[in-house]
Design an enzyme around this catalytic site. Structure first.
Site, PDB file in Angstrom:
ATOM      1  N   ILE A  23       0.793  -1.266  -0.037  1.00 37.78           N
ATOM      2  CA  ILE A  23       0.155   0.039   0.014  1.00 37.78           C
ATOM      3  C   ILE A  23       0.846   1.358  -0.193  1.00 37.78           C
ATOM      4  O   ILE A  23       0.648   2.217  -0.541  1.00 37.78           O
ATOM      5  CB  ILE A  23      -0.924   0.074   1.133  1.00 37.78           C
ATOM      6  N   TYR A 149      -1.798  -8.205  16.733  1.00 38.75           N
ATOM      7  CA  TYR A 149      -1.794  -7.341  15.605  1.00 38.75           C
ATOM      8  C   TYR A 149      -2.989  -6.348  15.722  1.00 38.75           C
ATOM      9  O   TYR A 149      -3.009  -5.131  15.514  1.00 38.75           O
ATOM     10  CB  TYR A 149      -1.743  -8.018  14.230  1.00 38.75           C
TER      11      TYR A 149
END
Length: 277
Positions: A23, A149
């Site tokens: 990204i 996470y």
């Protein structure tokens, strides 16, 4: 959730972290295409395999907080920061060492905070600036074996939303963006923590297989990058954007349905059956 249309803007100086792949690389590319001056961070600028024309690569290691101040000092004026760099982690909480958890928080949370702190004085003095925290929809829809996470991305979101009002009087915009499942190959770089003979091994493998399938079918990095760039350039950006995994529908369901049902649905999406406790 649809992104706001970006407003026409003069050329700005943009710093994109983790710009060597995924990204981050697409975000950097799109800012260049829109006529902005772009700096992209990586731990080893001299080793970028596929450099993007127009991107100036600079060193930043999220786990080295001093490198944030050094990076900002080297660039000077920075109008927009995209805090995108981070690491992915999966595995059983019981099997993950505290050292690994602390390292993940250093890279995914404390590093972006250090960089944000480094750019805030200049933005405040100039009366303008934008900071985007790139999180994950696992923050809003947590799933088993991704607890650490998801927790780091939840911390980033809360940091952005709480700080938004704090810095708004100085013309600084704080934005949180949550990508859904993205087809960037990040699964190949994910650290896995499952102990030898772990009682969690079988269920983790079920989740890992479903995750690979979901990621292969995820939206492209360029699509997600467009949401981030549009949000950063919007005249009046929203506090929060999400894209992927039918974000508009699932966030509406999250507001309407019981929390346990949402957790069960998220688990099922990742191959795990409901367990009543």
């Amino acid at each position: 959730m649809a992104s706001s249309q970006s407003a026409p803007s003069k050329s700005q100086v943009v710093l994109v972290t983790g710009a060597s792949s995924g990204i981050g690389a697409e975000v950097a590319r799109q800012f260049v295409q829109r006529g902005h001056t772009v700096y992209g961070t990586t731990r080893h600028p001299e080793n970028v395999a596929d450099p993007i024309r127009g991107v100036n690569y600079v060193r930043l290691d999220n786990a080295d907080y001093d490198s944030a101040a050094q990076c900002v000092a080297k660039i000077g004026v920075i109008d927009i920061v995209i805090n995108n760099a981070g690491e992915s982690q999966a595995g059983a909480l019981e099997d993950t060492s505290m050292e690994a958890i602390e390292k993940l928080f250093a890279v995914n949370v404390f590093g972006p905070i250090a960089l944000t702190k480094a750019v805030l004085p200049g933005m405040r003095e100039r009366g303008t600036g934008t900071v985007v925290m790139v999180g994950s929809m696992l923050s809003s829809f947590p799933v088993a074996f991704r607890s650490n996470y998801a927790a780091t991305k939840s911390a980033l979101k809360a940091f952005a939303l709480a700080t938004r009002r704090e810095v708004a009087p100085y013309g600084i915009r704080m934005i949180s963006v949550e990508p859904g499942t993205i087809a960037t190959g990040i699964g190949d770089r994910r650290s896995i923590h499952i102990g030898d003979g772990s009682p969690y091994a079988d269920e983790y493998e079920t989740l890992a297989s479903a995750t690979r399938t979901n990621e292969d079918a995820g939206i492209g990095a360029a699509t997600m990058a467009r949401v981030i760039v549009d949000a950063a350039l919007a005249e009046h950006p929203k506090p929060f954007y999400a894209k992927g995994n039918q974000a508009g529908i699932v966030f509406a369901l999250r507001r309407l349905l019981p929390r346990q049902l949402i957790l069960d649905m998220t688990a099922r999406k990742h191959g795990l059956p409901r367990v009543r406790v």
